[in-house]
Every structure is written in C-alpha cells, then in structure tokens.
Design a protein around this motif. Sequence first.
Motif, PDB file in Angstrom:
ATOM      1  N   ALA A  84     109.877  59.952  72.814  1.00  0.00           N
ATOM      2  CA  ALA A  84     109.471  58.757  73.122  1.00  0.00           C
ATOM      3  C   ALA A  84     110.440  57.941  72.457  1.00  0.00           C
ATOM      4  N   SER A  85     110.610  58.250  71.313  1.00  0.00           N
ATOM      5  CA  SER A  85     112.068  57.314  70.471  1.00  0.00           C
ATOM      6  C   SER A  85     112.811  57.542  70.728  1.00  0.00           C
ATOM      7  N   LEU A 113     103.660  57.660  76.208  1.00  0.00           N
ATOM      8  CA  LEU A 113     104.565  57.281  75.187  1.00  0.00           C
ATOM      9  C   LEU A 113     105.901  56.515  75.081  1.00  0.00           C
ATOM     10  N   GLY A 114     106.309  57.185  76.313  1.00  0.00           N
ATOM     11  CA  GLY A 114     108.212  56.900  76.570  1.00  0.00           C
ATOM     12  C   GLY A 114     107.690  55.360  76.489  1.00  0.00           C
ATOM     13  N   PRO A 115     107.530  54.792  77.286  1.00  0.00           N
ATOM     14  CA  PRO A 115     107.835  53.154  77.104  1.00  0.00           C
ATOM     15  C   PRO A 115     107.594  52.471  76.313  1.00  0.00           C
ATOM     16  N   ILE A 153     106.283  53.613  72.631  1.00  0.00           N
ATOM     17  CA  ILE A 153     107.025  54.147  71.664  1.00  0.00           C
ATOM     18  C   ILE A 153     108.478  53.609  71.430  1.00  0.00           C
ATOM     19  N   PRO A 154     109.272  52.615  70.808  1.00  0.00           N
ATOM     20  CA  PRO A 154     110.354  52.198  71.248  1.00  0.00           C
ATOM     21  C   PRO A 154     111.612  53.488  71.721  1.00  0.00           C
ATOM     22  N   PRO A 155     112.676  53.099  71.261  1.00  0.00           N
ATOM     23  CA  PRO A 155     113.233  51.813  72.812  1.00  0.00           C
ATOM     24  C   PRO A 155     112.222  52.075  73.847  1.00  0.00           C
ATOM     25  N   SER A 156     112.013  50.749  75.029  1.00  0.00           N
ATOM     26  CA  SER A 156     111.424  50.802  76.197  1.00  0.00           C
ATOM     27  C   SER A 156     111.935  50.341  77.373  1.00  0.00           C
ATOM     28  N   LEU A 180     113.686  58.136  74.575  1.00  0.00           N
ATOM     29  CA  LEU A 180     114.094  57.726  75.640  1.00  0.00           C
ATOM     30  C   LEU A 180     113.011  56.606  76.293  1.00  0.00           C
ATOM     31  N   GLY A 181     113.284  56.279  77.100  1.00  0.00           N
ATOM     32  CA  GLY A 181     112.468  54.537  77.687  1.00  0.00           C
ATOM     33  C   GLY A 181     111.986  54.688  78.799  1.00  0.00           C
TER      34      GLY A 181
HETATM   35 NA    NA Z   1     110.153  55.130  74.038  1.00  0.00          NA
END
Ligand code: NA
Lengths: 424, 317, 181
Positions: free
Chosen positions: A104-105, A145-147, A149-152, A107-108
């Motif tokens: 997640a840190s 958590l993907g969107p 936790i940044p980026p999103s 991917l968005g």
């Molecule tokens: Na993310």
Amino acid sequence: MLIMFLSFVILLFLGVPIAYVLGISSLLYILFSGDMLLLESASHRVYSGIQNFGMLAIPLFIFVGEVMNSGGITKRLISFCQVILGHFRGGLAYVNVVANMFLASILGSANAQTAMMSRVMVPAMEKEGYKKEFSSALTVSSALLGPIIPPSLVFIIYGVTAEASIAKMFLGGIIPGFLIGGGLILLIAAISKKEKFPKADRASFKTVVKSFVNVIPALSIPAIILIGILSGVFTATESAAVAALIAMLIGWLLYKELKLKELPKILMNTALNTAIVTFIVAMASLFSWILTFERIPNQVADFLISISDSPFVFLLLINIIFLIVGMFLDGMAAMIILVPILLPVAVQFGIDPIQFGIILCVNLTIGLITPPVGTALFIASSMSNIKIERLSRTLIPFIGVALVALVIITYIPAVTLWIPSLFG
Amino acid sequence: GGGGSSKTSSDGVKTIKFAFSGAESHIHYKSALIFKDEVEKKSDGKIAVELYPNNTLGTDAETMSQLKSGSVDMAAIISGELANHSPSFNAWFMPFLFDNAEQTYEMGKTDEAKALFETLTEAGVHPLGYFLIEMRDVLSSKELIESIDDFKGLNIRVTPSPAIVDFWETLGANPTPVDFAELYSAFQTGVVNTIDSGSTGMSSGKFYEIGKNYTTTNHMAFNSAILASNKFWDSLSDEEKSIVEESMNVAVEQNISIYKELADEAMAAMKEEGVKFTEIKMDAELQKVQEEFIKKYASKDEKIKAFVEKAKEINSN
Amino acid sequence: MMKYLNGIEYVSRIFEKIVIFIVQVSVGVLILDLNIAVLFRIFKVQLVGTSEIALFLLAWITFLGASLSIKQGSMVAITVILERLKGHVSTSVQIIIQLFVLFFSCMLFYYSFNWITAPNVQSTLSSALQIPMWIPYSIIPLTTLLTIIFCISNIIQLLKTESSTSVADYQQSIEKEWGVE
Ligand code: NA
Ligand code: NA
C-alpha cells in the motif's frame, strides 16, 4: 431531475459502463430540460474535468504498480514478510496484512492490490491449510489499505476536487492505515487459536538477512515518495514520476526481472487503467456540473443543516450517507459528485477539509467490499472462485473492523490531522 | 427546474447566472453580492441573481465558452485568461504602472482600459467594467527583498501567463508555475521560495506561515473584467439593461473600498504572524527595466501603447 | 453487405493498433517529461511548458484509452444482472448498451466538433506554451469518432455471434476475440 435520476439507475443496472451512465444521464437531462445551450459547453467541461496537475499522479502510480509485478518487487516484499512473521500461529495471515501494508505504501488502488494479492496470497494460504473463504476475505480487506496508506488515487481525486493539499491528504492517511491494519491483526490474533491456524518453521538468521537485503531497493520507492513530499526537490505529483522511473530501474537493472520487451504491454495497461479512472472523473464532472447548474448542492446543504446543528450528528449522518452510496456507486464518481455538495457544509460545521476527505475516502473504500456493488469484492470473488454471497458473509467481521476504525477516524480528528500538522 | 440561460419563470422573475472565481471571503464574491442586492432592489424582485462562486461552473476558460453559448449570463474573468483570447489584455501586466490600488481602479474606468474589450471580437460578450482584485507584491521564505537585484536566482511562483513569465525572466528570477493546490507544500519544501501574489491572496492561502518577508512592489495590477453574454444582453429590454448597468456601477464603486478593507485585514493578520515588511520604490534602474519591457509590448500593439500612456497620466496626477 | 461489415471490423482493428501505439508513447513521454522538469529544477533551470505538455498527454491518455476500453470491453460496469442473462436476451442487452454508448458518442462528437471550430475557441491560446487550444481540445471529437467506429464494430460482432447458433461457434469467436494479443 427525475429523468436524470431514473436514467442513472436504469442504465447503471443494465450494465452500461459507469462513466457512460454519468454522461448519458447528464445528456438526457439537458435534452429533456430543453437547455440545449449547456450542450455547447459540455465538451469543454468533459475536457477540463481532468486538466489538473494533481491528476497526473494517477497514471504514474498505476505505472509503478505495473512495474512492481513485472520487476519482482511484489515478490520480494511478500517473501520478506514471510521470513519475519511466518513462524507465528496464523503466520501467513499476518504476512498477508503486513505485505498488504507494504504494498500500500507503493500502490494507490485497492482494486489493483486485490487482484495482485489474490493471485499470490490466497493459493499460498490455502496450501497451508487456511479456508479459502477466510483467505480471500482477509486478502481483499487488507488490500483496502492500498488507497488509505499513501500514495492513494482516491486521495488525489479528493485533493483535486476539494482543492485540498494532496500532500496533506497523504500524510493524513498514515495513522488511519495503521489503525485498520492493526485492527485486522488483532482480529487474526483473536481467532487464530480457536481456528487452529497453522504456523511455519522459523527462518534461519541467514535467510532473514538475505531477504532483508533483497527488499531494501523495493523499500526505496515509498521512501522516495515520502521524501519527495517532505523535501524541496519535487512536488507530490512529481514524486510519483520519479518513483515510476526508479521502480523501472530497480526491476530492470537491479532485480533483472523486468524485460524491456514487456514495456509496451506495461505502458498499454497503464494507459487503459488510467483511462478507466480518469474517464469516470471526466464524466462525473459533467454530471456534477449539471447538478450545480440546478443548484442541487445548495438544496442538499440547506437540508443537511436544517436537520441538526450538532457536528456529531452531521458526521454520523454523512457516514451513513457515504456507506449507502459506497454500497452502490463507484468511489471515484461518488467523490466528484459528493464533494462539491458536502464539503462546504462540513466546513460550516467546523470540520477540517483534510479530515472530511479521509472520512469520505475510507467510507468509499469500504464500499469496495460491500455488496451489492463492490469492485474489489467482484475481483476477489472471481479470482478465488468463491460466490459473492459466500464471500460477503465471511467478510462481515472484517467490515466490522473497518467500521470501528472509521468511527475512531470520524470522532478523533487528531488521528487524521496530527501528522499533517507536524508539517505545517 | 430551469437552468441554462436567463429564463423567465412562471412568476415572471428573470434569473441571471453570474459566475466567478473565489470563495465567499474573496473580493469577487463581496462585489458580486452588492450587484445582486442592487439588481434585486432596483427591479423590485423582477430580476434575481444567482451567484456561482469558486469556479463551480468551470474554469475561467470554460466560463468564456459558456458566456459565448449563453449558458452563463454574466461572469468576472481574470485578465490573465483574457490575455489568452487577446494579447492586448497584456496591457494590465505592464510592470510598475500603478503605485497603488486606487490608480489601478481609476484606470479600469478609463476609455483606454475599456478599449481593450474591442479586441474580444469572437468572444460574444458585452463588457460591463472591471473589478479590482489586488496589487501584486512578493512574499519570500528566503530573505527580505529590498532591491530588484535581490530577485536574481529566486524561484518565484507565477501564474503561467507569458507576459508575467517574461517579466520575471527579465529581472533574472526563475518563474515557476506551480498549481495552486500544490503551492502551500511547494512553498514549504522550497520548490519555490517566493510567491508573486497580492496581500489578500497571501493571507487567505496562509503562505505567511512559511514566508516571513513581504515586499510591497506593486509590480503589476491583478483584476478581472465583468462580462455579460451577448445572448443574455440582447434578450434584455432597455429598462433591464440600465438596471444591470447601474447596479454594476454601484458594485464597481464599492469594489475599491471592499479591497481596502480586505487588504488592511490581510496586512494586519500577517503582521500578527511576525511577517517583516519593506517596499521597493521606483528608481532609475527600475525605470530602465520598466521602459524596455513596455516598449517590447507597446510597439506591437496600439491599444497597449494608449493604455500605458493613460496609466502614466493617472500615476503622475 | 457482409463485405461492408467486415470492412468496418478491419478498419476498427487497424485503428485499435494505432491507438494502442499512441497511448503507449504518451505514457512514456509523460514519465520522461515530468522527470526532466525535476532534473532541470535541480540545476536551477525552470521549464515553463512541462506541466502543460503533461496535462495534454493526460487528456490524450484518458480519451484514447477510454475509446480503447470500449473496443476491448474493459470499462467498469455493474454486470450483476447482465451476468445472469443468457442467449438472445444477453446479446440484445449487450447491443442496447453499445447503442447507448453510440448515442452518447454521436452527440458528443457533434457538439465537440462545433466547439473546437467556433471562432472564439480557434483564437484561444494556451497560457504557457501559447499553442492554439483547439489542438489539444480536438482529442474529444477525434476519440468520440473512434468510439463510434468501435461501437459499430462491437455491434456487428454481437450480431454475428447471435446468428451463429451453435455454442462451439460462440466459444470460437470469443477465443478469436481474446486471442488477438
Ligand atoms: Na497506497
Ligand atoms: Na459496495
């Protein structure tokens, strides 16, 4: 107005692509109202709807995701988590959550992450003796958590629509992300004894070190994104461009798994997946523009204010609205339609636009796994071959965890605002 | 319901859709509100004005198309956008023409300023005057700028109009176009170290939290033109036209006092935050830069030439 | 008649290949463009046009990519009901969906063409690069036209599968459709 609403619902369930549902409903409204002048400006609105610098990060982060898979970055992240956590009871379940947090840190999007992780984690967990339903449900809810936790991507769209700082949105998502991730870990811990979850052998020290060394370059990607946002070298959007270049170089030159002949396919997938998001944004901005012409936002705002003057009640109310909207609507489209309507009201209630944005994004993200319409739910169900009804039932405790986190995010502003406040 | 161009509802009320940039605290909104009240009062409620602040109907570029098509009836369009339609509007970007906001405001009422509208032949608009927004100054996070030599090498955030970019390059700065939504963090992280804007813009964007050095330069005027769609204008009776014109005159008259109030508030807020102030005064060096810059534009455009002459006349009075 | 229909399918395949090539290049150039902007800034040189170029590319990617996903049927849609339909009913509904997309694209094509050819738009320049705005804007009429061609080609294919009654034929046509890449 009734025409717009009816055509929207009918076209949506008929199976017309969501972007076109928005476009056609807007068009039908114009045709029936006889306000043909609006048609002359419609093309310009569709074009301008995506002409925003922040929106450029969307293809860039999608490209990073594509490169991560082909370049062996995903694989190394997962195996690192496995080496560290595998020997606990329910080890692979923890690995699932933590690997999702790592991913997640970089991917968005939850959909991309669900597809990626369902392919890897569900078969692995099944092989170790976990139930398929549980494995799939855990994977899809961790992928949320993907969107967050940044980026999103949703944070970007919110930042663009609300004219809020995308960098602050990114920073604000960190604690909520850990909150949900921590909640999922607690859930696993709570049921792992009862469910007799398996555990693996402890990895040797040498393996741990080797795996760690392997993963360092991969971790440089989120580091670059974070440094980019916090330092003076580039803006949040440009950091995505730099991350894209670095991810490519790592996969190509360092891990040597990314072959240059794969690049055309990666570029095409990036363009297609970008267009799916940004075309919805373009059409949703047309739809929302018609609503503005009709002064619907003003009426909704007046109505909401008339219900209660307590921020507590207002927040409860918008959470309910968002959750219901999230059950049916695509998150991106919902965002563009709702933000211009609800943000001014939220500001009147003294709610910070960053906190409001994160509440909204978390709600719509939860919507990705709630029936009847949830794209992440659909992806998980089709990839692990489990009926949507069954998967939805297994998802109930996971959705429960997310909702508890949502309540905390909603009623404790510091959860979202503390980290951004450290950076002004 | 209705929507679109000025329609007469069943109760005989005509509605004007008036679009502009800026939120409720912005000078656009406050000035437009006066217009709205005046029109509704003067017409005995026969004409209603609906305000669309914050570019909710689209960017200024889109609003220009909407004026042309007639889906929007009236709008305040910033001069930077107008320069994309007719280079004569670069007249407003000629540097150091005005010592203060009053002079800019006076300029807006002259025939030379109104003559610029004649170049908007294809836009399908009827001009109703200018709104002053503010005078452009600079805010720096680096050091206090006390002479024009200090601009050399600064990364200054600008709106990417060619004349503005040209001006900063002339002074040896690096004009950097940063999207407004990213500006705060770009300023904070040092992507830009100076902002080209006015006092109210600096204050409402809270840029003083980062940049503590304010230099009053009055280097350019920042204003907008009030335009009516020709389709809307031609649909009005003579009586209605004069109501709209008179009401807009009242709004324009009060525009300058609204500006002063907002600018005073902004300056006070910045002082309270510990911002240091200084100013750059006209000297021989500056005059040379100014003259060469203006010559480049005025030699190509008669309207800019006449505009500049008039401005100098106002300035010397 | 058959020859004519095949012609449309042939043309739409060629256009598909061209569009794929353009979007691939656009994504690549976008990444380079923004990295170049950062690189120059490190050396204290400001490039004014890079973000404008990037935004034009984003528009290209969006609208070309959207017409491509109509061709490939990969756009996000709610197919809960559609998935439960079978045979003729399913095909008819799919054709109706294509007709809706076609209708929208025709309208947008007509109005966006009027828009970019209007004198006031023809005389507008972009802020930073000062290029005529009708050039980037023309991506809308261009891609709506493409979408129209792709829609017609989709409808022809749906009609073909409809007329080929045997299940084997149907499966074959699907394999053909997805085996292209
Ligand atoms: Na993310
Ligand atoms: Na849902």
